[in-house]
Every structure is written in structure tokens, then in C-alpha cells.
Design a protein around this motif. Structure first.
Motif, PDB file in Angstrom:
ATOM      1  N   GLN A  38       0.820  -1.211   0.000  1.00  0.00           N
ATOM      2  CA  GLN A  38       0.000   0.000   0.000  1.00  0.00           C
ATOM      3  C   GLN A  38       0.852   1.258   0.000  1.00  0.00           C
ATOM      4  O   GLN A  38       1.829   1.373   0.745  1.00  0.00           O
ATOM      5  CB  GLN A  38      -0.921   0.019   1.223  1.00  0.00           C
ATOM      6  N   GLU A  42      -3.449   4.982  -0.415  1.00  0.00           N
ATOM      7  CA  GLU A  42      -4.247   3.806  -0.067  1.00  0.00           C
ATOM      8  C   GLU A  42      -4.358   3.632   1.447  1.00  0.00           C
ATOM      9  O   GLU A  42      -5.421   3.268   1.965  1.00  0.00           O
ATOM     10  CB  GLU A  42      -3.636   2.566  -0.713  1.00  0.00           C
ATOM     11  N   LYS A  59      -6.880  -0.815  -2.577  1.00  0.00           N
ATOM     12  CA  LYS A  59      -5.849  -0.458  -3.545  1.00  0.00           C
ATOM     13  C   LYS A  59      -6.466   0.284  -4.715  1.00  0.00           C
ATOM     14  O   LYS A  59      -7.693   0.347  -4.861  1.00  0.00           O
ATOM     15  CB  LYS A  59      -5.119  -1.702  -4.035  1.00  0.00           C
ATOM     16  N   SER A  60      -5.624   0.859  -5.528  1.00  0.00           N
ATOM     17  CA  SER A  60      -6.074   1.601  -6.696  1.00  0.00           C
ATOM     18  C   SER A  60      -6.994   0.737  -7.543  1.00  0.00           C
ATOM     19  O   SER A  60      -6.734  -0.442  -7.762  1.00  0.00           O
ATOM     20  CB  SER A  60      -4.870   2.034  -7.535  1.00  0.00           C
TER      21      SER A  60
END
Length: 709
Positions: A38, A42, A59-60
Motif C-alpha cells: 500500500q 491507499e 488499492k487503486s
């Protein structure tokens, strides 16, 4: 690829009891995949994400339900109130989560605006919401000064410059009016965690180069959407030591113009020192803040947000990116190679060295030291140092407004405010004013202005035929004295800058694993949702078409604008002929980064007012995408179609009827185009998933939430 809610890793709302909750559409990935990777963005979002499976690390790419630390609304509190009421809400989920601060149209003393402001204040009092009246300052500055935007928090605003909170280590990101109403009622909304870009800063800024120059340079160097709809993390411990918090706030503020949804600096010793200085300052002025409870007799005042305890918590429990944090891209910039830069005219994506512009002898009519990006005490001091003992050039108007009443008080105490006044500066109240095209001192036809604001879109600060440049406060002050774009050194010695060095930078794209479980089959078409949408393609080719172009700022805070009124002014700043060319049922096609700029939702609703059901673009600004989803305007992306139109239909006119007929199979993700020469082509795009269909069928998020409260 579709940029809507149809991604399988999204979080969509389910039919639960109030408050509305968003849960995964597809299974979350195993926690172990993300545990040690991360990044800072995040990790902060993790604190504010709701309803996650135990042990899951966000997460993205994830669409998550978030409960923001705080939410700012400004003058647009007015239109949010009826949205809040229309969804059936009668009370706030948490009255201390929102903040109201009036700052945009503060010069407007008309009965209508005074009544609007009074009604907002009354509404705040009724519900126990913290309220800051016109004159207290620009909302983003107030959020910093009063600790609502605090390091390591996720704090949002219904304004695109909430990115500024990243200057003190908060994830500040924009939401829109409909989201604001939902947060008032439920405490939460949705957000897709964007790709995160690491910006590594090296070296030290040369003397005379500021944070404003850094972000102007970045906007000019990386002006091909390299960071569009991403979040930025700034790194580089050695370089950051010499970058003041005020400079960081300016840089973070204009990551909006760079195309990002957030720009976040780490929390370090400078951040802690900044907070402690602010804490001491508050102790002297806290009695002026009616939102603070009175201090009991015999007790010391303790601010509820900025105090020794909250500051110590940052020191004891720092949030930092994991050693193996993943990023979508890494950009590197050597600060030691920078020089003063200027944006424009009329574009933040065009940046020129001050040295090169100084040689061109560009005369100006107006200069502005206003706005949330560069009107803090340090900015005003820099301008005062340049202008001390001088006079504003005859024929030039120099407008100054402090970012807040507290800032103005500080520079009055230091004597810098008086220096600006003696030089001939025209004072405006603490607020947005000319930056957003409201109030006194706007650019007239053919005029040239230089400003320390964050935007210089065509027509934003006045006439569409005017030219607007952006620069640091010191350069703006020097230009006001000499009547032309000039360096501070030119004021003192008469000598222009030498040739500017070439900035040293690099960019690296990092391949990342795509989320598993992506939908490949056609989405289900819900009852009453159109399976096929037909129309003629209407082409507006310009890339980076901003919301001022789509819906001019001068109408944004006129809450009486009806749908019929919008029909007459949509695209006015882009192409006044648009309203005479568009026809009911057209499928509008834009360029790349369509809808960049401010958070005004009218950019979407004004297009809908022309009976446009769906539009296509090469890519969209995330905030326009959010407004469109929330207001039931369907969006699809097709870079291939946009490129074909540019090549084959041409870009000779701003708005063009192409003669290309289209059938969009919304669930299958197919776009069949029959061109004007009789040929046909099939374009593959993302299908519109069930979540988008649900919101569309409810005529927007407002109706969707209302149905579930």
C-alpha cells in the motif's frame, strides 16, 4: 474502455436500511496481495473505507464506500439544501462532519444573494453545522486554518481545489453537489481509488523560485494527460526540507489543473511546526470563532482539532507508504534546474519561462493577487517585498484579496498589507472573486491580465477575448509595477532575467497487475433501460474542454437558472453557435479529458438540457464523469472513434454535424457507426453495467438514494 460504475471491482449500493451502504459488485482480492504494497494514498483511504471484508487492504481501482473526515460546501450549499430535502432527509447523519463557508460571490450585495447567504446560515444553525460567513475567507483556507483538513485524513469538498489539503498531508479530493447531499444524510458516498503516481523531487529550489513555479512547470512539462485522474504522492526527503508548507499548499492546490484528483505531501517536521504555529495563533483569536464552544472559567483553551494531543498523535503514529508500495508511474523533477515560469495565455498546459516572456514585452491591463492558491501571508509578504516604495503602473489595476480574514490580520500586523495599499492595490474582500469570474475587476474585451490564481481558462476571469496568464505573487507584483510581464529583479535593477535553464525531469510507467475477475460478458439490460441508443454524432473536437467552456462560471451561482435557461447558454464559452447546431437526440462526441476544471455539476445537466442522452469522448475528467453518473448522463469512452473523427471529419469547426449515424448497444459495448460516405465501422467499448443503469433509471443518484432511504 468505459469510465463509469460498470467495473467489476466497483462498490455499488445495495438495498439496505439507512444509511445507504456500498458493497462489492465482485469479490475483493485476497488481502495478502496488497498487505505490504500500500502507498500513502491507499493507507489513508483505508482508515475511511467502510464495509470491507476483514483484513482486506484497499488499492487503486477499488470502488469503496467512504465516510470522509469532513466535507466542505461553499456558496453551492444553497443548491445542495433542496437536494438534501428532495431525497427525503430531515436531519444530518453527523452535523459536525460538514462545514459551510461562503466565499465565491461575496462581493454580490444584491437582495437575492444576501437572502441566499442568510438562508444558508439559518439552515446551518438549525442543524448545528459549523458555518463561516462571507468575509471569513476562502473555504479551503478556512479548512486548513481551523483543522477540518488535518494531516492523514480523507477530507472532501464540493469544489475541485480540495486537492489543496494535500499540502499538509491530507487526502483532499473533490466530490459533487449530489454527493454532498448524500453525505449530509448518510455520512458517506462512493469513491474509486485512482491510480497513484509517485513524484520524486530532487535538489533545492533556486532563490526566487517558488512552489507556484514548481506546479506551473509540472503542468507544462507533463501536459499530455500523464497524470489525468490519478492521485499524486510527493516524495524526496531532502528536497522537501526546503519546501515550505505554504509552497506545498500551492503545489497541491494546482494538482487539480495538472489533472489529478489529489496531490499529497508527507507529514514531516515542517508539517508539525506549521500546526504548532497555527495552534499558537488560534489561541489568540479563538474567541472570534462562533463555532467553538466557550472555554470554562479557569481552564485553558484547547482547540477541538488542532491541539497538542492531535499533533502528538501524528508524531506517535505516522502513516507512511509501505517500503514495497506500488505506483502506476514515477515522475522525477530536479528542483535545482527550475526557474520562474508563467502559464498561458488562457491555458495551464502552456508554461513558458519568465525569461522568455520578459523578452516579449507583454503589456498588461490588470494584475491579481487573489485566490486559494496564493493569497496566504507568505505570498502577500513576497509581493510586498517587490512593490515596497513603488507604485502600480498608471493604467494598470492591481487587485488584492487575502485568502482569509486571519491572513489579512497577520499581514496588517506585519505592515505588508499597508505596503500593498500605498502602492495602489485595490482591496477586495477575502474570497474567490475574480478568480471565478465574479465581482469587481474582471478582464474586459482585449485586455491582458496576470494573476496568482490557479486557472486561466478562456473567459473564466472575464471576457473570452481577454488573455490571462498565471504566475507567482512576486511576478504578479513586479508586473503590476512595470505594466508588463516582468521579473522582480527588473523592478529593482531594470535588468531582465538571463536565459532560463532547461528543467531536468523524467517519467517512468510501471506495469501493474490488472484486477482479476473483469467482466467480459455483456451486461444485463434492466427493464425500461434502452438496449440501443441511436443518433447522429455531433463532434466538439477540442481536447481538455473545461467546465467553463461547457457552462460559464457567471451562471454557476445563479440558482434560478432553469433547464430552459441552460439550453440557451450551454457551450457558450467554447462555441456560441453550439446551441444553434445541436439537435435533440444527438450523440455528442468530445475530445480527450472532456470536462476538466471545476466541480460544477451544471456541465453535465446543461448538456442533458439539450436532450443529449449519451456522449462519447477519448477520455473524461473524473469530476465530470462523477457529475454525469450522478445526474444520469451516460458516458462511454472510445479513443478510436475520436481519432477517426479528427482525421476523417476534421477539426475545421468547433461544433460539427458529422452526418455519421450511430447505434450504441449499451450493454454489449458495441458502437456501430455508419459514416457519411456510406462506409461502416464497429467500435468496441465498455458495456454500461447494472449499477449505471440503476442510477440512470432513477434519474440520478439523488433519486437512487431517495428510493433507498
Amino acid at each position: 474502455m468505459l469510465l463509469t460504475l460498470s467495473k467489476t471491482n466497483m462498490v455499488r449500493a445495495t438495498l439496505r436500511s439507512s444509511p445507504v451502504r456500498f458493497t462489492p459488485y465482485a469479490s475483493f482480492h485476497q488481502a495478502s496481495e496488497a498487505t505490504d504494497t500500500q502507498n500513502l494514498i491507499e493507507k489513508i483511504v483505508q482508515k475511511y473505507a467502510l464495509d470491507l471484508p476483514e483484513g482486506y487492504k484497499v488499492k487503486s481501482g477499488d470502488y469503496v464506500s467512504i465516510r470522509p473526515h469532513h466535507l466542505l460546501t461553499h456558496d453551492n450549499t444553497g443548491p445542495v439544501i433542496p437536494k438534501f430535502k428532495s431525497i427525503g432527509a430531515t436531519k444530518f447523519y453527523n452535523p459536525k462532519q460538514p462545514v459551510f463557508a461562503l466565499d465565491h460571490d461575496v462581493q454580490n450585495k444584491s437582495e437575492k444573494n444576501v437572502t441566499k447567504y442568510a438562508n444558508i446560515e439559518k439552515f446551518a444553525k438549525e442543524h448545528g453545522v459549523d458555518f463561516y460567513p462571507a468575509g471569513r475567507g476562502i473555504g479551503h483556507q478556512v479548512m486548513i486554518e481551523e483543522g477540518y483538513a488535518f494531516p492523514s485524513t480523507l477530507t472532501v469538498a464540493s469544489d475541485s481545489h480540495s486537492n489543496m489539503y494535500g499540502g499538509i498531508g491530507a487526502v483532499g479530493t473533490p466530490i459533487v453537489r449530489t454527493d454532498a447531499a448524500a453525505i449530509w444524510a448518510t455520512g458517506q458516498t462512493w469513491w474509486q481509488i485512482p491510480p497513484v503516481v509517485k513524484v520524486e523531487l530532487k535538489g533545492n529550489l533556486p532563490t526566487g523560485v517558488t512552489g507556484k513555479d514548481v506546479i506551473i512547470t509540472l503542468c507544462g512539462l507533463f501536459n499530455k494527460d500523464q497524470v489525468l485522474n490519478t492521485a499524486i504522492e510527493f516524495h524526496g526527503a531532502d528536497a522537501l526540507k526546503a519546501l515550505s508548507v505554504e509552497d506545498r499548499l500551492a503545489i497541491a492546490n494546482m494538482t487539480t489543473e495538472w489533472g489529478a484528483l489529489a496531490g499529497v505531501f508527507p507529514v514531516d517536521d515542517l508539517t508539525i511546526d506549521f500546526l504548532r504555529k497555527r495552534m499558537r495563533r488560534i489561541a489568540l483569536s479563538h474567541f472570534e470563532n462562533k463555532n467553538l464552544p466557550p472555554t470554562p472559567p479557569g481552564q485553558d483553551f484547547v482547540h477541538p482539532r488542532i491541539n497538542e494531543s492531535t499533533i502528538q498523535e501524528l508524531i506517535d503514529n505516522p502513516i507512511k507508504p509501505s517500503p514495497n508500495a506500488t505506483y502506476s508511474k514515477t515522475l522525477t523533477l530536479d528542483l535545482s534546474t527550475l526557474s520562474p515560469h508563467v502559464s498561458g495565455p488562457n491555458s495551464v498546459k502552456v508554461a513558458s519561462s519568465l525569461a522568455s516572456l520578459e523578452e516579449q514585452d507583454i503589456k498588461i491591463n490588470k494584475a491579481y493577487l487573489v485566490s486559494c492558491v496564493n493569497s496566504r501571508a507568505s505570498d502577500l509578504r513576497q509581493a510586498a517585498a517587490v512593490i515596497k516604495g513603488k507604485k502600480v503602473k498608471e493604467g494598470v489595476e492591481f487587485y488584492v484579496a487575502a485568502a482569509s480574514s486571519e491572513v489579512q490580520k497577520e499581514v496588517e500586523e506585519s505592515g505588508d498589507w499597508d505596503i500593498l495599499l500605498k502602492a495602489g492595490a485595490k482591496v477586495l474582500p477575502a474570497g474567490c472573486g475574480p478568480c471565478v469570474g465574479l465581482g469587481t475587476g474582471l478582464l474586459k474585451d482585449g485586455e491582458v491580465g496576470i494573476s496568482a490564481t490557479n486557472r486561466n481558462f478562456k473567459g473564466r476571469m472575464g471576457s473570452p477575448s481577454a488573455l490571462a496568464y498565471l504566475a507567482s505573487p512576486a511576478v504578479v507584483a513586479a508586473s503590476a509595477v512595470l505594466g508588463k510581464i516582468a521579473s522582480p529583479g527588473s523592478v529593482e535593477s531594470g535588468s531582465k532575467l538571463s536565459t532560463a535553464p532547461v528543467p531536468s525531469f523524467s517519467i517512468e510507467t510501471n506495469e501493474q497487475k490488472q484486477a482479476s475477475g473483469t467482466e467480459t460478458a455483456a451486461a444485463e439490460v434492466l427493464p425500461n433501460f434502452p438496449n440501443v441508443i441511436k443518433g447522429e454524432l455531433l463532434f466538439c473536437h477540442q481536447d481538455n474542454l473545461n467546465t467553463d467552456g461547457i457552462y460559464p462560471g457567471k451562471y454557476t451561482y445563479n440558482d434560478d437558472m432553469t433547464t430552459e435557461d441552460m439550453r440557451k447558454v450551454v457551450m457558450e464559452n467554447y462555441d456560441p453557435e453550439f446551441v444553434n447546431i445541436v439537435q435533440e437526440g444527438d450523440v455528442l462526441v468530445g475530445g480527450y479529458n472532456f470536462g476538466t476544471g471545476s466541480s460544477r455539476e451544471q456541465a453535465a445537466t446543461a448538456l442533458k438540457s439539450r436532450a443529449i442522452t449519451i456522449m462519447v469522448a477519448g477520455s473524461y475528467s473524473d469530476i465530470f464523469k462523477r457529475n454525469s453518473i450522478n445526474n444520469a448522463l451516460l458516458l462511454i469512452e472510445s479513443p478510436e472513434l475520436v481519432n477517426d473523427l479528427k482525421e476523417q471529419a476534421g477539426t475545421d469547426t468547433l461544433t460539427k454535424r458529422t452526418g455519421w449515424e450511430v447505434e450504441i448497444h449499451v450493454a454489449e459495448g458495441k458502437v456501430n457507426v455508419k459514416k457519411d460516405d456510406g462506409s461502416s465501422k464497429l467500435y468496441k467499448v465498455g458495456g454500461l453495467g447494472k449499477s449505471v443503469q440503476e442510477i440512470w433509471l432513477a434519474n440520478g443518484l439523488e433519486g437512487w438514494v431517495k428510493n433507498r432511504l
